[in-house]
Design an enzyme around this catalytic site. Structure first.
Site, PDB file in Angstrom:
ATOM      1  N   HIS A 280      20.479 -36.608  -0.950  1.00 39.67           N
ATOM      2  CA  HIS A 280      19.730 -36.714   0.308  1.00 39.67           C
ATOM      3  C   HIS A 280      18.242 -36.497   0.105  1.00 39.67           C
ATOM      4  CE1 HIS A 280      23.454 -37.005   2.517  1.00 39.67           C
ATOM      5  NE2 HIS A 280      23.909 -35.997   1.786  1.00 39.67           N
TER       6      HIS A 280
ATOM      7  N   GLU B 177       9.211 -15.927  -8.878  1.00 43.16           N
ATOM      8  CA  GLU B 177       8.557 -14.613  -8.780  1.00 43.16           C
ATOM      9  C   GLU B 177       7.987 -14.138 -10.107  1.00 43.16           C
ATOM     10  OE1 GLU B 177      11.923 -12.293  -7.008  1.00 43.16           O
ATOM     11  OE2 GLU B 177      10.326 -11.561  -5.729  1.00 43.16           O
TER      12      GLU B 177
ATOM     13  N   ASN C 192      -1.744   2.438   5.938  1.00 43.55           N
ATOM     14  CA  ASN C 192      -0.810   1.354   5.610  1.00 43.55           C
ATOM     15  C   ASN C 192      -0.556   0.601   6.902  1.00 43.55           C
ATOM     16  OD1 ASN C 192      -0.571   2.328   3.053  1.00 43.55           O
ATOM     17  ND2 ASN C 192       1.587   2.903   3.205  1.00 43.55           N
ATOM     18  N   GLY C 193      -0.467  -0.718   6.823  1.00 42.66           N
ATOM     19  CA  GLY C 193      -0.218  -1.504   8.028  1.00 42.66           C
ATOM     20  C   GLY C 193      -1.367  -2.459   8.278  1.00 42.66           C
TER      21      GLY C 193
ATOM     22  N   LYS D 281       6.527  -4.572  -3.999  1.00 43.20           N
ATOM     23  CA  LYS D 281       7.962  -4.262  -4.004  1.00 43.20           C
ATOM     24  C   LYS D 281       8.565  -4.285  -2.607  1.00 43.20           C
ATOM     25  CE  LYS D 281      11.937  -3.125  -5.624  1.00 43.20           C
ATOM     26  NZ  LYS D 281      12.710  -4.290  -6.100  1.00 43.20           N
TER      27      LYS D 281
ATOM     28  N   ARG E 249       5.349  -0.322  -6.488  1.00 40.50           N
ATOM     29  CA  ARG E 249       5.368  -1.090  -5.248  1.00 40.50           C
ATOM     30  C   ARG E 249       4.326  -2.200  -5.239  1.00 40.50           C
ATOM     31  NH1 ARG E 249       7.291   2.176  -0.601  1.00 40.50           N
ATOM     32  NH2 ARG E 249       5.849   0.926   0.583  1.00 40.50           N
TER      33      ARG E 249
ATOM     34  N   GLU F  54      18.742 -17.914  -5.096  1.00 40.00           N
ATOM     35  CA  GLU F  54      18.234 -16.664  -5.665  1.00 40.00           C
ATOM     36  C   GLU F  54      17.721 -16.883  -7.096  1.00 40.00           C
ATOM     37  OE1 GLU F  54      17.210 -13.894  -4.926  1.00 40.00           O
ATOM     38  OE2 GLU F  54      17.460 -12.606  -6.661  1.00 40.00           O
TER      39      GLU F  54
ATOM     40  N   LYS G  33      13.991 -16.011  -8.269  1.00 36.56           N
ATOM     41  CA  LYS G  33      13.718 -15.103  -9.396  1.00 36.56           C
ATOM     42  C   LYS G  33      12.743 -15.747 -10.371  1.00 36.56           C
ATOM     43  CE  LYS G  33      14.593 -12.169  -8.459  1.00 36.56           C
ATOM     44  NZ  LYS G  33      15.034 -11.354  -7.380  1.00 36.56           N
TER      45      LYS G  33
ATOM     46  N   TRP H   8      -2.905  -2.701  -1.549  1.00 42.22           N
ATOM     47  CA  TRP H   8      -2.473  -4.073  -1.863  1.00 42.22           C
ATOM     48  C   TRP H   8      -3.209  -4.945  -0.842  1.00 42.22           C
ATOM     49  CZ3 TRP H   8       0.207  -8.074   0.603  1.00 42.22           C
ATOM     50  CH2 TRP H   8       0.768  -9.042  -0.233  1.00 42.22           C
TER      51      TRP H   8
ATOM     52  N   CYS I 158       0.820  -1.208   0.000  1.00 44.05           N
ATOM     53  CA  CYS I 158       0.000   0.000   0.000  1.00 44.05           C
ATOM     54  C   CYS I 158       0.856   1.260   0.000  1.00 44.05           C
ATOM     55  CB  CYS I 158      -0.867   0.019   1.248  1.00 44.05           C
ATOM     56  SG  CYS I 158      -1.885  -1.430   1.404  1.00 44.05           S
TER      57      CYS I 158
HETATM   58  C1  AGP Z   1      13.054  -9.794  -4.427  1.00 45.98           C
HETATM   59  O1  AGP Z   1      13.003 -10.130  -5.771  1.00 45.98           O
HETATM   60  C2  AGP Z   1      11.781  -9.869  -3.728  1.00 45.98           C
HETATM   61  N1  AGP Z   1      10.771  -9.100  -4.342  1.00 45.98           N
HETATM   62  C3  AGP Z   1      11.777  -9.911  -2.230  1.00 45.98           C
HETATM   63  O2  AGP Z   1      12.185 -11.197  -1.868  1.00 45.98           O
HETATM   64  C4  AGP Z   1      12.646  -8.894  -1.453  1.00 45.98           C
HETATM   65  O3  AGP Z   1      13.999  -9.150  -1.667  1.00 45.98           O
HETATM   66  C5  AGP Z   1      12.314  -8.973   0.040  1.00 45.98           C
HETATM   67  O4  AGP Z   1      10.966  -8.647   0.232  1.00 45.98           O
HETATM   68  C6  AGP Z   1      13.183  -8.071   0.870  1.00 45.98           C
HETATM   69  O5  AGP Z   1      13.027  -6.730   0.529  1.00 45.98           O
HETATM   70  P1  AGP Z   1      14.046  -5.632   0.998  1.00 45.98           P
HETATM   71  O6  AGP Z   1      15.359  -5.952   0.374  1.00 45.98           O
HETATM   72  O7  AGP Z   1      13.476  -4.341   0.494  1.00 45.98           O
HETATM   73  O8  AGP Z   1      14.113  -5.700   2.483  1.00 45.98           O
END
Ligand code: AGP
Length: 609
Positions: free
Chosen positions: A505, A489, A101-102, A604, A27, A482, A486, A75, A2
């Site tokens: 394992h 996501e 927000n929150g 974001k 965001r 990572e 990626k 959001w 948000c």
């Molecule tokens: C990254 O591609 C993600 N969207 C997400 O995992 C992000 O890295 C995570 O939410 C942490 O965010 P920050 O680095 O702003 O703390």
């Protein structure tokens, strides 16, 4: 997540608030809305589901103007995306408006009580209780500010709030607990936002609200009362430093691709002024004030989430190997609830692109009174984490707009390399080699990026699969994790990252001709070991794509696809691999026709638990 934008001034603030909301689009959001006070204080509120353009088109058809406007991008957390659930929310009499927000954790209890008192509710949100609660206390006290204070006192959870009302004469209230709010002082107006990027275009003079602050804004003035200390004060004005680089698409089709192509410059910016390669020294001004404390550190805990957590894992390998200090990397969401002994010789490092991730902030707050050194590796200047840590190093990666982090991840690793060398700070041969390699890295990444068409072809070949395994050892292990994140996501494909040594394992059971593996094989002492994993996978008919810098006929004959990255040092080669994997995920997402910059369900920065 948000976003909040507010305006109070002499002119009509509707367009300014809409522009601000657009600035926050990256965001992630599903609906938006604004409320204001028109001629003779007539309140209005408009909300739309979907893009901000929908709201804008709706507003174009209205003949309204307002010099006090609050706006929000939502959001969904409580209830689906719908007009009713979007903000601003208002009380039954429709004269108190709130953007939030929150999360209000006890909203169901409050709602129940308000219903018993005769209030009705139109939404499924937690926020709707707030204007009604203020309304209830206002009717009791006839004092609006007092009513807000009593309402805030009842709330459990986190909030950044803008509260406006037609019962007030051109005044706006702001409140913060655990969710950021910043107010900017422009010439003839005050602009408030949850993200300073909105403010920068208007002014550099800002004030950040702290937890428990309740601010009253009127006549280009702000008065703050902290509801914990009960002190009332004028705002502390800070001058916004900005690392916001050119953030237009610059001819790229999407931000994710643009940001991957920003990486060479990001590395230069992260190291600029911080490396003296002749003297083989690292200079990190942000750590100067705590350097004597750092010398006595016996243990480091890195806290972070998502991609930043994987950068933190990279940091674990780097710091233990180079600086010889034991490191633990803990997911911030786990750390904050974990009981563990922490001595004063511990340093907690928070890694965060946004500097606003709620879990990471909570992890830092947990150790607030432990007397430990708290450092931040943060991209967004002036963000909450940069302000609640004792010292830190900015990434200087510029604005990252795509939801999937790419250039910020690379800059976090570069900063961790520099911190590792600064901790040890010896003019060794190794330091010299690593610094030299960091200087060479941008050119090597440019060499890799020049092969984007080859990477695209390979990616398209793999976009038909529904499951993936990413494996690697050493620095390639966090890189594999990572790479899998990626892909998940931006393409919604199931992908798992594994330490290559773990294959036997369990995960090898999944391998068949429909389950491809992306094997990251660094040109180091572990090369042969990961190669044997690949042989085991091939023996089970699993398709394999290998990323390596070692030219070896044996692999060429063994695997289905092979991509050579330029050779770099053991500490930096995985960065090249990570860039390949970012492009791999990008091209698969594009091939599947998905919105690569704004993947479904993601935001974001995750500013709620
Ligand atoms: C990254 O591609 C993600 N969207 C997400 O995992 C992000 O890295 C995570 O939410 C942490 O965010 P920050 O680095 O702003 O703390």
């Amino acid at each position: 997540m948000c976003g909040i934008v507010g305006y109070i001034g002499k002119d009509n603030g509707i367009d300014l608030v809409l522009e601000g909301l657009k600035e926050l689009e990256y965001r992630g959001y599903d609906s938006s809305g604004i409320a204001g006070l028109g001629k003779s204080q007539d309140p209005f509120v408009f909300k739309e589901v979907g893009r901000i353009n929908n709201l804008e088109n709706k507003l174009k058809k209205q003949e309204i103007s307002s010099n006090l406007v609050i706006g929000h991008t939502r959001w969904a957390t409580h209830g689906k995306p719908s007009k009713n659930n979007s903000h601003p929310h208002y009380n039954n009499s429709k004269n108190i408006f709130v953007v939030h927000n929150g999360i209000i954790e006890n909203y169901l209890d409050i709602k129940k009580e308000l219903i018993q008192k005769g209030y009705t509710f139109y939404s499924e949100t937690d926020t709707e209780v707030i204007p009604n609660l203020i309304d209830y206390y206002f009717k009791e006290t006839k004092d609006f500010k007092k009513a807000i204070k009593m309402a805030l006192n009842d709330l459990r959870g986190t909030y950044a709030l803008l509260i406006s009302s037609s019962l007030l004469d051109n005044r706006l209230f702001l409140a913060r607990l655990g969710s950021p709010l910043v107010a900017g002082f422009a010439k003839d107006y005050i602009i408030i936002a949850s993200d300073q990027s909105v403010i920068l275009k208007h002014t550099k003079k800002v004030t950040y609200l702290e937890d428990f602050d309740l601010a009253e804004v009127s006549n280009n003035k702000i008065k703050i009362e902290n509801l914990k200390t009960l002190k009332t004060f004028d705002p502390k004005i800070e001058i916004l430093e900005s690392n916001l680089t050119e953030d237009s698409l610059n001819g790229f089709p999407d931000y994710m691709l643009k940001e991957i192509f920003d990486i060479p410059e990001t590395i230069r910016l992260a190291s600029r002024g911080r490396i003296d390669s002749k003297k083989r020294l690292v200079k990190l001004g942000g750590l100067d004030s705590v350097i004597s404390q750092l010398e006595h550190i016996e243990r480091i805990i890195i806290v972070a989430c998502g991609t930043s957590y994987y950068a933190g894992m990279f940091g674990e390998y780097l710091i233990e190997e180079l600086a010889d200090i034991p490191v633990e990397v803990v997911l911030a969401s786990e750390f904050k609830y974990k009981k563990e002994p922490i001595s004063r010789s511990t340093c907690v490092i928070a890694v965060s692109q946004s500097g606003e991730t709620a879990d990471t902030i909570a992890a830092l707050n947990k150790v607030k009174d432990f007397g430990v050194l708290k450092l931040g590796i943060v991209n967004v200047i002036g963000s909450t984490i940069s302000r609640i840590t004792d010292a830190g190093v900015y990434c200087h990666a510029g604005t990252e707009k795509a939801v999937a982090s790419t250039k910020a991840f690379v800059s976090q690793i570069v900063i961790l390399v520099l911190i590792s060398l600064r901790l040890k700070n010896v003019s060794s041969k190794q330091t010299k080699e690593i610094l030299k390699e960091l200087e060479n890295l941008p050119a090597k990444i440019e060499e890799l990026l020049a092969k984007k068409e080859d990477i695209k072809k390979i990616s398209q070949k793999y976009s038909k699969y529904k499951d993936f395994l990413f494996i690697g050892r050493g620095y390639d292990y966090p890189t594999a994790l990572e790479g899998a994140l990626k892909l998940k996501e931006v393409s919604y494909i199931h992908a798992e990252g594994y330490a290559a040594g773990e294959m036997k394992h369990g995960p090898i059971a999944m391998i068949d001709s429909n389950f491809p593996t992306v094997a990251l094989i660094g040109d180091d002492s572990l090369y042969e070991k990961t190669l044997s994993n690949v042989e085991e996978i091939k023996a089970r008919k699993g398709p394999v794509l290998v990323i390596t810098s070692r030219v070896d006929k044996k692999i060429k004959d063994l695997v289905d696809d092979l991509f050579y990255i330029p050779r770099s040092s053991n500490y930096t080669e995985s960065i090249l691999t990570a860039v390949f994997l970012q492009l791999f995920a990008y091209y698969i997402s594009k091939d599947l026709g998905l919105n690569v910059d704004r993947p479904r369900n993601l935001a974001k920065s995750v500013t709620v638990e």
